[in-house]
Design a protein around this motif. Structure first.
Motif, PDB file in Angstrom:
ATOM      1  N   UNK A 280       0.849  -1.205   0.000  1.00  0.00           N
ATOM      2  CA  UNK A 280       0.000   0.000   0.000  1.00  0.00           C
ATOM      3  C   UNK A 280       0.882   1.250   0.000  1.00  0.00           C
ATOM      4  N   UNK A 281       1.911   1.222   0.828  1.00  0.00           N
ATOM      5  CA  UNK A 281       2.822   2.355   0.942  1.00  0.00           C
ATOM      6  C   UNK A 281       3.518   2.640  -0.390  1.00  0.00           C
ATOM      7  N   UNK A 282       3.933   1.577  -1.059  1.00  0.00           N
ATOM      8  CA  UNK A 282       4.552   1.745  -2.385  1.00  0.00           C
ATOM      9  C   UNK A 282       3.579   2.444  -3.339  1.00  0.00           C
TER      10      UNK A 282
ATOM     11  N   UNK B  49      -1.140  -2.083  -3.924  1.00  0.00           N
ATOM     12  CA  UNK B  49      -0.483  -0.836  -4.333  1.00  0.00           C
ATOM     13  C   UNK B  49      -1.471   0.090  -5.047  1.00  0.00           C
ATOM     14  N   UNK B  50      -2.332  -0.489  -5.881  1.00  0.00           N
ATOM     15  CA  UNK B  50      -3.355   0.324  -6.558  1.00  0.00           C
ATOM     16  C   UNK B  50      -4.259   0.992  -5.517  1.00  0.00           C
ATOM     17  N   UNK B  51      -4.684   0.242  -4.508  1.00  0.00           N
ATOM     18  CA  UNK B  51      -5.570   0.849  -3.514  1.00  0.00           C
ATOM     19  C   UNK B  51      -4.842   1.958  -2.759  1.00  0.00           C
ATOM     20  N   UNK B  52      -3.548   1.764  -2.512  1.00  0.00           N
ATOM     21  CA  UNK B  52      -2.772   2.816  -1.866  1.00  0.00           C
ATOM     22  C   UNK B  52      -2.665   4.071  -2.733  1.00  0.00           C
ATOM     23  N   UNK B  53      -2.438   3.880  -4.003  1.00  0.00           N
ATOM     24  CA  UNK B  53      -2.320   5.019  -4.926  1.00  0.00           C
ATOM     25  C   UNK B  53      -3.649   5.779  -5.021  1.00  0.00           C
ATOM     26  N   UNK B  54      -4.742   5.032  -5.047  1.00  0.00           N
ATOM     27  CA  UNK B  54      -6.064   5.666  -5.162  1.00  0.00           C
ATOM     28  C   UNK B  54      -6.398   6.447  -3.890  1.00  0.00           C
ATOM     29  N   UNK B  55      -5.992   5.911  -2.737  1.00  0.00           N
ATOM     30  CA  UNK B  55      -6.175   6.636  -1.472  1.00  0.00           C
ATOM     31  C   UNK B  55      -5.343   7.915  -1.451  1.00  0.00           C
ATOM     32  N   UNK B  56      -4.094   7.808  -1.863  1.00  0.00           N
ATOM     33  CA  UNK B  56      -3.208   8.983  -1.868  1.00  0.00           C
ATOM     34  C   UNK B  56      -3.738  10.047  -2.825  1.00  0.00           C
TER      35      UNK B  56
ATOM     36  N   UNK C 227      -4.804  14.025  -2.160  1.00  0.00           N
ATOM     37  CA  UNK C 227      -4.082  15.117  -2.835  1.00  0.00           C
ATOM     38  C   UNK C 227      -4.909  15.808  -3.907  1.00  0.00           C
ATOM     39  N   UNK C 228      -6.209  15.489  -4.000  1.00  0.00           N
ATOM     40  CA  UNK C 228      -7.068  16.140  -4.994  1.00  0.00           C
ATOM     41  C   UNK C 228      -6.732  15.741  -6.412  1.00  0.00           C
ATOM     42  N   UNK C 229      -6.334  14.489  -6.599  1.00  0.00           N
ATOM     43  CA  UNK C 229      -5.996  14.014  -7.946  1.00  0.00           C
ATOM     44  C   UNK C 229      -7.095  13.067  -8.427  1.00  0.00           C
ATOM     45  N   UNK C 230      -7.801  13.409  -9.498  1.00  0.00           N
ATOM     46  CA  UNK C 230      -8.799  12.488 -10.043  1.00  0.00           C
ATOM     47  C   UNK C 230      -8.120  11.248 -10.630  1.00  0.00           C
ATOM     48  N   UNK C 231      -8.857  10.146 -10.654  1.00  0.00           N
ATOM     49  CA  UNK C 231      -8.283   8.841 -11.011  1.00  0.00           C
ATOM     50  C   UNK C 231      -9.115   8.159 -12.100  1.00  0.00           C
ATOM     51  N   UNK C 232      -8.436   7.587 -13.077  1.00  0.00           N
ATOM     52  CA  UNK C 232      -9.080   6.650 -14.002  1.00  0.00           C
ATOM     53  C   UNK C 232      -8.642   5.235 -13.659  1.00  0.00           C
ATOM     54  N   UNK C 233      -9.634   4.366 -13.449  1.00  0.00           N
ATOM     55  CA  UNK C 233      -9.360   2.961 -13.181  1.00  0.00           C
ATOM     56  C   UNK C 233      -9.335   2.195 -14.488  1.00  0.00           C
ATOM     57  N   UNK C 234      -8.428   1.196 -14.566  1.00  0.00           N
ATOM     58  CA  UNK C 234      -8.399   0.334 -15.744  1.00  0.00           C
ATOM     59  C   UNK C 234      -9.416  -0.810 -15.559  1.00  0.00           C
ATOM     60  N   UNK C 235      -9.067  -2.015 -15.903  1.00  0.00           N
ATOM     61  CA  UNK C 235     -10.040  -3.098 -16.054  1.00  0.00           C
ATOM     62  C   UNK C 235     -10.427  -3.847 -14.798  1.00  0.00           C
ATOM     63  N   UNK C 236     -10.699  -5.131 -14.951  1.00  0.00           N
ATOM     64  CA  UNK C 236     -11.265  -5.950 -13.882  1.00  0.00           C
ATOM     65  C   UNK C 236     -10.362  -5.994 -12.658  1.00  0.00           C
ATOM     66  N   UNK C 237      -9.057  -6.211 -12.861  1.00  0.00           N
ATOM     67  CA  UNK C 237      -8.147  -6.345 -11.729  1.00  0.00           C
ATOM     68  C   UNK C 237      -7.992  -5.010 -10.997  1.00  0.00           C
ATOM     69  N   UNK C 238      -7.814  -3.929 -11.754  1.00  0.00           N
ATOM     70  CA  UNK C 238      -7.642  -2.615 -11.125  1.00  0.00           C
ATOM     71  C   UNK C 238      -8.906  -2.200 -10.378  1.00  0.00           C
ATOM     72  N   UNK C 239     -10.059  -2.593 -10.895  1.00  0.00           N
ATOM     73  CA  UNK C 239     -11.311  -2.243 -10.221  1.00  0.00           C
ATOM     74  C   UNK C 239     -11.497  -3.104  -8.971  1.00  0.00           C
ATOM     75  N   UNK C 240     -11.176  -4.400  -9.090  1.00  0.00           N
ATOM     76  CA  UNK C 240     -11.254  -5.271  -7.911  1.00  0.00           C
ATOM     77  C   UNK C 240     -10.312  -4.782  -6.817  1.00  0.00           C
ATOM     78  N   UNK C 241      -9.206  -4.172  -7.223  1.00  0.00           N
ATOM     79  CA  UNK C 241      -8.224  -3.684  -6.251  1.00  0.00           C
ATOM     80  C   UNK C 241      -8.806  -2.598  -5.341  1.00  0.00           C
TER      81      UNK C 241
ATOM     82  N   UNK D 174     -12.115  -2.359  -4.663  1.00  0.00           N
ATOM     83  CA  UNK D 174     -13.354  -2.841  -4.043  1.00  0.00           C
ATOM     84  C   UNK D 174     -13.274  -2.828  -2.514  1.00  0.00           C
ATOM     85  N   UNK D 175     -12.146  -3.253  -1.907  1.00  0.00           N
ATOM     86  CA  UNK D 175     -12.083  -3.172  -0.438  1.00  0.00           C
ATOM     87  C   UNK D 175     -12.278  -1.747   0.082  1.00  0.00           C
ATOM     88  N   UNK D 176     -11.728  -0.742  -0.620  1.00  0.00           N
ATOM     89  CA  UNK D 176     -11.926   0.661  -0.200  1.00  0.00           C
ATOM     90  C   UNK D 176     -13.404   1.012  -0.205  1.00  0.00           C
TER      91      UNK D 176
END
Lengths: 320, 320
Positions: free
Chosen positions: A125-127, A214-221, A225-239, A241-243
């Motif tokens: 997550x930190x990475x 790591x994806x979930x950590x990046x999306x949290x960060x 920081x006020x940065x909008x995010x585009x998610x890619x496919x099934x794996x990135x979206x599943x990443x 899901x816990x959030x």
């Protein structure tokens, strides 16, 4: 997000030389960028595409069409500029940041033990958090990891129910036998970790993977920081899901770049109330679908910033 | 089209560093460009966006939310660079060619007479033909014309059946009364021209418009010159419906850039077996949706031309 910036952007859209609402989702995207960048005239000068790579113990169960060494080979291909994401990133004017996560030390096979212990999970997550620069205007997240559609399907089944058959798809193109092994592995994992299923973070550690964490950590960060995010496919979206399971609205700063051909993705997006920007039957991962969607954001912003107003152009409005 | 070039392009796609088929429609688009450019490594160096503008006698029936002078005002806005299409064309690296067709002499009100006589109709087709340069790699067609969704809906009802209610939508945003007047006008037109309904070209002249005829001319010329075409929204698609009714396969060199929010467009595309590339709820016309789709073609081509093969990158294939 900043409601004032969003309102100002929406007002600007009303005055541009077009029937109100006629640019459809391009208008919505400009307003969404304004809200999360907290700026009525948002920008896309610095776009980071972060591709996280990880290896999975579950690969040893024969769930993928490709051998696990392909993860590292594709990381080398990203570095050499030969992959699809390299071409699309260049076209979209985005910086590609590839982040391999301990490829020589796969997660544990989660049909027998937790994929990651707490330390491993938090480190991933930190990475992810550190992959988001402060001055980034948009973050695009994707992944590479042989066997990770099995991981993603397991997370979905664990957190949304529906069983292995519902969420397991063909990934990179596994045959019938491989698909059957995939389902068996998911069912075994759900059984072994049954007592965790109510706890999204415990599920993410035990049934997830490093690149997903790591994806979930990046999306949290990015959120912070006020940065909008585009998610890619099934794996990135599943990443992420816990959030979403932790708290409502956690993904309001995210849009789904596309819906992939991987069978579970459409249902997962529906569960998350994410309406994908593209539906091109892509199923490559490595952020490729979301990177194509950057082009739509650029179109949205070009119109938002560049068009004349009715007054400037001397064009009559509706009912004039 | 050249089947050999298409086959060579398909073979190239099989060897690029990705699971076969995983780029989905981006692969199909690269192969389609190869087929019609007759070149296994197609290019998009010169893209022409042709926006044809016309005025319509039927506008006098109160079928639009905007007054007819907006057609000329928007043509001036195109020239000044202030419209949506200007921004998107620049972003997509395309040349914008705006072709007004006798805006001071609207077609006749087709509820009382033929919109165009044969000479008028052929002249508009000819103008369309001349908008396609020989060295063009891609043609994108769109239109501007107050009241022309009424014209498009009338063409659809005349050539596909289904009645005025099925094909009439809100266009630029007409209110309930306007929509009712639109339906009445379409029904009256169908009645007046009933004996022509079996003849696609006669329908295109009597119930069409100059900018629609010009689009069909440009699409015909593109076919002859090996130029692939992206169609814009409801009006641009209705403009080529008469061609599709003349002979099968006439639109094989065309792709639908998007499906618009105008209610009849989705059904019309289904009738023409055209699967739209984008679905962004746009309904502006002026080629804007198809121009956004150029960006998808650029992504398709960037991958097709720029990616490494498995052998070049040293990446293992499936089942290696």
């Amino acid at each position: 997000g900043d409601a004032q910036a969003a309102d100002a952007a929406a007002l600007r859209q009303q005055n541009l030389t077009k029937p109100p609402g006629s640019l459809g989702r391009l208008e919505e995207l400009a307003i969404w960028l304004a809200r999360w960048q907290e700026n009525a005239t948002p920008r896309l000068d610095r776009i980071t595409i972060a591709v996280f790579a990880g290896n999975h113990g579950i690969a040893s169960r024969g769930v993928s069409a490709y051998p696990p060494e392909v993860t590292a080979q594709m990381v080398a291909n990203f570095a050499a500029g030969g992959a699809a994401i390299n071409q699309i990133a260049t076209l979209a004017g985005a910086e590609l940041r590839v982040v391999p996560l301990e490829l020589d030390r796969p997660t544990r096979d989660f049909t027998v033990a937790a994929a990651m212990d707490t330390e491993d999970f938090l480190s991933a997550i930190d990475t992810g958090c550190h992959a988001v620069a402060n001055d980034c205007d948009l973050l695009v997240v994707g992944e590479m990891g042989i066997a990770n559609t099995t991981t993603a399907a397991t997370l979905c089944a664990a957190l949304l129910g529906g069983g292995a058959s519902h969420w397991a798809g063909r990934g990179t193109g596994v045959d019938d036998d491989g698909l059957s092994r995939k389902r068996t592995a998911i069912e075994a994992a759900l059984k072994v970790h049954e007592r965790l299923l109510g706890d999204p973070l415990a599920v993410a550690a035990a049934l997830g993977g490093r690149e997903l964490a790591a994806i979930s950590g990046a999306v949290l960060a990015a959120r912070q920081r006020g940065v909008p995010v585009l998610l890619d496919g099934f794996v990135a979206t599943a990443a992420v899901l816990p959030l979403a399971r932790l708290a409502g609205g956690m993904l309001d700063h995210c849009r789904a770049g596309h819906v992939s051909a991987e069978s579970g993705h459409r249902d997962l997006l529906r569960e998350l109330h994410l309406d994908p920007l593209l539906d091109l039957n892509m199923r490559l991962g490595e952020a490729s679908g979301a990177a194509v969607a950057i082009l739509l954001l650029r179109a949205a912003l070009a119109c938002h910033l560049g068009m004349a107003t009715f007054a400037e152009a001397g064009v009559s409005g509706a009912g004039d």
